[in-house]
Structure formats: structure tokens, C-alpha cells
Write an enzyme that holds these catalytic residues in place. Structure first.
Site, PDB file in Angstrom:
ATOM      1  N   GLU A 213       0.434 -71.717 -31.445  1.00 59.49           N
ATOM      2  CA  GLU A 213       0.146 -70.528 -31.274  1.00 59.49           C
ATOM      3  C   GLU A 213       0.102 -69.591 -32.651  1.00 59.49           C
ATOM      4  O   GLU A 213       1.363 -69.202 -32.782  1.00 59.49           O
ATOM      5  CB  GLU A 213       1.382 -69.922 -30.578  1.00 59.49           C
ATOM      6  CG  GLU A 213       0.940 -68.254 -30.153  1.00 59.49           C
ATOM      7  CD  GLU A 213       2.298 -67.762 -29.105  1.00 59.49           C
ATOM      8  OE1 GLU A 213       2.039 -66.482 -28.988  1.00 59.49           O
ATOM      9  OE2 GLU A 213       3.087 -68.455 -28.630  1.00 59.49           O
ATOM     10  N   LYS A 255      -2.294 -71.841 -27.717  1.00 61.13           N
ATOM     11  CA  LYS A 255      -2.116 -70.305 -27.065  1.00 61.13           C
ATOM     12  C   LYS A 255      -2.825 -69.550 -28.069  1.00 61.13           C
ATOM     13  O   LYS A 255      -2.082 -68.817 -28.892  1.00 61.13           O
ATOM     14  CB  LYS A 255      -0.775 -70.042 -26.985  1.00 61.13           C
ATOM     15  CG  LYS A 255      -0.320 -68.760 -26.326  1.00 61.13           C
ATOM     16  CD  LYS A 255       1.043 -68.679 -25.871  1.00 61.13           C
ATOM     17  CE  LYS A 255       1.268 -67.623 -25.068  1.00 61.13           C
ATOM     18  NZ  LYS A 255       2.568 -67.235 -24.609  1.00 61.13           N
TER      19      LYS A 255
END
Length: 381
Positions: A213, A255
Site C-alpha cells: 500500500e 492496496k
């Protein structure tokens, strides 16, 4: 004076052939070692289970301090008992596994029991929801930068991930951030990408599927083209470093932030435009081997996050394009529950409806934006 030709040696005798060596010439074929880790098959199975049709991730990994802010918004004190009550409400929601395939937990929650004595992990497993764990140690100022941050937590990570696996976690999350108004500076980009790659390699070695992420923050007045430009650079470096670290792409999940204008931009974009830009990013940077793209809501409203996800799934792509939402799943829950035991079922119903709405968006079930707005209103409070 002698001419230059006089300096050249002359050979008057016969040339004697030089005997060839009987030894075979060394092979010029390079030998490549194929990566084969002890958890490879399990990692692939876990990633594919999370990235299953109609499913996404419930991000409930807020630190105790952040969870305290959520509780404060409904007038509750930040105590372990109140955090337990709220997280128990989430993980024991009947039918949640129909729409949620993974739940990211904070360390306290991973080791926490419910008020009935079962563990939070057991409650998730009962519904077929894979327990995950936040493993980074948070953001701190990056020295000599333009007010940028770096993510700490690599020290001791191998030991912690091994213990989390024993406790029942099967995937992990590490969040770094990139600020567009801050530049971003080249060394902040490099630090973000390298840190994510090292974390991913360590997590896989412990049996945890890493969620990667690098969040491009929404802060700023920039337009959507600038967001795309920065996101392309972030993901180029992240995949380069992951390849260097021999991270197995079939056993990771991403993500990313959706490609949107900055939060303070004067121009807002329709879901169809956000979808076009975000899918352009994915096609240019993400290998098809990656099983799932679990988008963060990144400060978007519940409506925006769901509409944008739905628009992306109206278009063909080789990935499971889904969600890993925190506020975009929980805002309605908190407002409905209000910390009152008698409102527990109503809060769980709110979570189920928000999860159902995003499950529909993951499958691109809406045929038009207007129709989907109606659908979303039915699933919202």
C-alpha cells in the site's frame, strides 16, 4: 634512422600448430535459480481466496489512538472495553462472510477475545473471513525532506510476522504514503518503494500474503493528471524493488489509491473518468500475475468510493478489482450503533448493507450511475 617496418618481427620458419586443449569450453548458458519458498502454495491460495468474486476486505486495523477518535465521534471514551465492544460488533456480524473475504486487524484485536470468550480470529474464521494484521509501526518525519514521511517497522519484522502467523493471521498490511504537494521528492519515492518491497519479502517468508500500500494522499489542489503522473512513478519503483527482492507476485495483493483529483481541486471528476484513469494506471504498471487490487477509500465519501469502484468494474481488466475500505464501510455503522448495546443489531445491519453495496460494485452490477445511486441509497443510512 630505422623505418617503422624494421621494428616489426619477421618469421622465416614454418608455423607450428598449437594443440587444442582437451578440456571442454565452459558453458555460456546462464543458470537461473527458480524461487521456491516454503509457503508459496499457501500464499497463492490465500491471495486467491481473498480476491474471490463479490468479496473485499474490511479494514479495521486502526491504531488504538485512531480508534479512539472514531469512538469520540459518538461520545465514547477510548478504553479497551469500548474498543473490544466495537470490534466484536464488526467481526460477529451475521452473514458478513457473504461479502467480506478478509479483515485487517490491529495487534490488540488479533490477540483479543470477545465478551463471550471466543477469539476475534475464531469469529472471523467461522464466516470464512481470512484474518490479517497491520504490521507497520506508523509514519514518522523523513529527515531533509519537504515535510514528507517514511514508514518504520522493518526492525524485528521477521519475528513479529512469524508470531502473527502462529496466532492465526494469514495476510499482512503495510502502509506508506506519498504527498503530491510536497513534491514528492525522489528519495521519498525511493524510500517508500524499497520499504514496501522489503516488508513484502519478509511477510511472504513468514507465510503472510503482503498487502502492498503506497498511498498517494488526496491532500492538495492538483488535478487528476498530476495524480496519475505521480502514481505511475510510485508503482514503477515499487514493482522494480519487489522484483529485486524476489517477491512472488502471485502471492501479493495491492492496496492503491484511486486516481482522483486532489481533495482541494476545483474540478471534480465523474466515476467514469476516475475509472478510466485508475485502470490506465493498473494496465501500465501492474502485472496480470497479481491476483487482487483492493482499493482504499482514501478519504472519499461512502458514495464516492462505491460509485468509483462500480465504474471500474464496468470495464474489462485481468484483475480482481475490489475494495479494502475502513471509513467507507464503518461510518454508517458508528452513527447507527452510537455505543449503545441495544443498537448492536442495527449497527451490524448497517455494516452488512454497506458490504453488500460494495460487493455489488465489485461485480459491476449497476448498469448506469444513476441506477447505482438508487441502489447505494438502499444500502446506506
Amino acid at each position: 634512422m630505422m623505418s617503422s617496418t624494421a621494428l616489426k618481427p619477421t618469421f622465416t620458419g614454418p608455423r607450428v600448430p598449437v594443440a587444442k586443449s582437451s578440456r571442454a569450453a565452459p558453458s555460456r548458458v546462464a543458470i537461473f535459480r527458480v524461487r521456491a519458498g516454503p509457503y508459496d502454495e499457501e500464499l497463492i491460495q490465500t491471495a486467491q481466496k481473498i480476491a474471490s468474486p463479490g468479496h473485499g476486505i474490511l479494514a479495521m486495523d486502526e491504531s488504538n489512538a485512531t480508534c479512539g477518535k472514531r469512538l469520540d465521534s459518538i461520545g465514547l471514551e477510548n478504553t479497551e472495553a469500548n474498543r473490544q465492544a466495537y470490534r466484536e460488533l464488526l467481526v460477529t456480524t451475521p452473514g458478513l462472510g457473504q461479502y467480506i473475504s478478509g479483515a485487517i486487524l490491529f495487534e490488540e484485536t488479533l490477540y483479543q477475545n470477545t465478551t463471550t470468550g471466543s477469539t476475534m480470529v475464531d469469529e472471523l474464521n467461522k464466516q470464512g473471513i481470512v484474518p490479517g494484521i497491520k504490521v507497520d509501526k506508523g509514519l514518522v518525519p523523513l529527515a531533509n525532506s519537504n515535510n514528507e514521511s517514511w514508514c518504520q517497522g522493518l526492525d524485528g519484522l521477521a519475528q513479529r510476522t512469524a508470531e502473527y502467523y502462529k496466532q492465526g493471521a494469514r495476510f499482512a498490511k503495510w502502509r506508506s504514503v506519498i504527498s503530491i504537494p510536497a513534491g514528492p521528492s525522489p528519495f521519498a519515492l525511493q524510500d517508500c518503494a524499497y520499504g514496501l518491497a522489503r516488508y513484502a519479502a519478509i511477510a511472504q517468508a513468514s507465510g503472510l500474503v503482503p498487502i502492498v500500500e503506497p498511498e498517494v494522499l488526496l491532500d492538495g489542489e492538483h488535478d487528476i493528471d498530476r495524480t496519475l503522473e505521480v502514481a505511475l512513478e510510485v508503482w514503477a519503483q515499487t514493482f522494480k524493488y519487489m522484483a529485486d527482492q524476489k517477491v512472488m507476485f502471485e502471492g501479493i495483493l495491492l492496496k492503491p489509491s484511486m486516481v482522483t483529483p486532489g481533495a482541494d481541486s476545483s474540478k471534480r471528476e465523474k466515476p467514469e473518468v476516475v475509472a478510466d484513469y485508475t485502470l490506465k494506471l493498473l494496465r501500465r504498471r501492474v502485472p496480470p500475475a497479481v491476483p487482487g487490487i483492493m482499493f482504499l477509500s482514501g478519504g472519499q465519501s461512502e458514495l464516492e468510493a462505491t460509485l468509483n469502484l462500480n465504474a471500474m468494474n464496468q470495464k474489462p481488466n485481468p484483475w480482481h478489482v475490489s475494495f479494502s475500505y475502513a471509513r467507507a464501510l464503518q461510518n454508517s455503522v458508528l452513527k447507527t450503533w452510537k455505543g449503545q448495546p441495544e443498537n448492536k443489531k442495527a449497527g451490524q445491519d448497517a455494516l452488512l448493507k454497506r458490504a453488500k453495496a460494495n460487493s455489488d460494485a465489485q461485480q459491476g452490477k449497476a448498469t448506469s450511475t444513476e441506477r447505482f445511486r438508487v441502489l447505494l441509497r438502499k444500502h446506506s443510512f
